[in-house]
Scaffold this active site. Structure first.
Site, short mmCIF file in Angstrom:
data_model
loop_
_atom_site.label_atom_id
_atom_site.label_comp_id
_atom_site.label_asym_id
_atom_site.label_seq_id
_atom_site.Cartn_x
_atom_site.Cartn_y
_atom_site.Cartn_z
N GLU A 98 15.77 -9.08 -8.60
CA GLU A 98 14.50 -8.51 -9.00
C GLU A 98 13.48 -9.63 -9.10
OE1 GLU A 98 13.40 -5.13 -12.18
OE2 GLU A 98 14.01 -7.03 -13.08
N GLU A 137 18.76 -0.93 -19.95
CA GLU A 137 18.39 -2.31 -19.62
C GLU A 137 17.88 -3.01 -20.87
OE1 GLU A 137 15.79 -4.97 -16.46
OE2 GLU A 137 15.58 -2.79 -16.47
#
Length: 287
Positions: free
Chosen positions: A239, A145
């Site tokens: 998210e 990420e």
């Protein structure tokens, strides 16, 4: 259609059985295909119970985590690196036992503000650990990420993630883009998507302030048009964080100081509708 996911911290801040069962069920009720579990407190999880709950709800699972500074694989200290390697290997094992096929996050360093750039030795340690992890991950894809400069000093842009993957030189390692971090570090939201192309394996959508999608400054239409242009078919996971849901330690690491929302169910339903609309509009734009 891309599998649509939601992060468990929209619902609960812990991984113990009853709260986690509730998070799985609420994710299903909100219409998601996948729930992402942060393995920040793996000892609290009942793996068999969680896997049964996922199967009953018909949901896929993705797992993620960041490392602590005393288990930082980009450290110069071999003992610190060793602790991080053990944590990552255990997380891959948990992901597999839960029935997951994806484990991602800032796997390459601790999650937090560094006082100095990564050293050449530290980066080499990171590469070596991730190369070994990829070799042992059989059936689990590793996602690097891309996070902002206040959460890592190793990977802050898509280009840096691609360079790290090249240096690792192993199959089963992909780029994980997150619009929240991209909004801080990248020059625009389309170029990194095109740069990653087939090596993009997972996507987080989060607003510039991590609240309701569409209520901040991120140019989501541009981002989703880029996904459509490269034919991205992987997961897209919403998210969002608020002080209304607290995960001990992780919330502090992510600097979740403000209450951006109170109603996770409303937030999640809105996010699913928003992402679906963006995907539909981007695909229509291609025709």
């Amino acid at each position: 259609m891309n599998p649509l996911g939601v992060h468990s911290l929209v619902w609960v801040g812990e991984l113990s059985p009853e709260p986690l069962r509730g998070a799985v069920e609420r994710s299903r009720e909100a219409g998601f295909d996948l729930i992402e579990l942060s393995l920040h407190d793996p000892g609290a999880m009942d793996v068999a119970d969680t896997r049964a709950a996922l199967a009953a709800a018909g949901l896929d699972v993705a797992c993620s985590r960041g490392l602590d500074f005393d288990a930082d694989i980009s450290s110069d200290d071999p003992r610190t690196v060793g602790r991080g390697a053990v944590q990552l290997a255990e997380s891959v094992r948990l992901t597999r036992e839960l029935g997951g096929r994806y484990f991602g996050g800032a796997l390459y360093s601790a999650l937090g503000k560094y006082p100095r750039p990564v050293t050449a030795r530290g980066r080499a340690n990171c590469v070596a650990v991730l190369r070994d992890l990829a070799a042992e991950a059989a059936g689990v894809t590793l996602g690097l990420e891309v996070v902002n400069r206040y959460e890592s000093n190793v990977v802050n842009t898509a280009r840096q993630a691609l360079d790290l993957i090249d240096d690792i030189g192993a199959d089963g390692v992909v780029v994980h883009l997150d619009t929240y971090h991209m909004n801080i570090e990248e020059g625009d939201l389309a170029r990194p998507v095109h740069e990653c192309a087939e090596r993009l394996g997972y996507v987080h959508v989060g607003e510039s302030h991590r609240g309701y999608l569409g209520s901040g400054t991120i140019d989501f239409p541009r981002f989703f048009r880029a996904l459509a242009a490269i034919g991205y078919q992987g997961p897209i996971t919403f998210e969002s964080f608020s002080s209304a849901v607290v995960a001990e330690g992780l919330s502090n690491n992510l600097a979740i100081w403000r209450n951006l929302w109170d109603d996770g169910a409303d937030l999640a339903r809105h996010a699913r509708a928003f992402v679906t609309e963006q995907l539909t509009a981007a695909r229509m734009n291609r025709r």
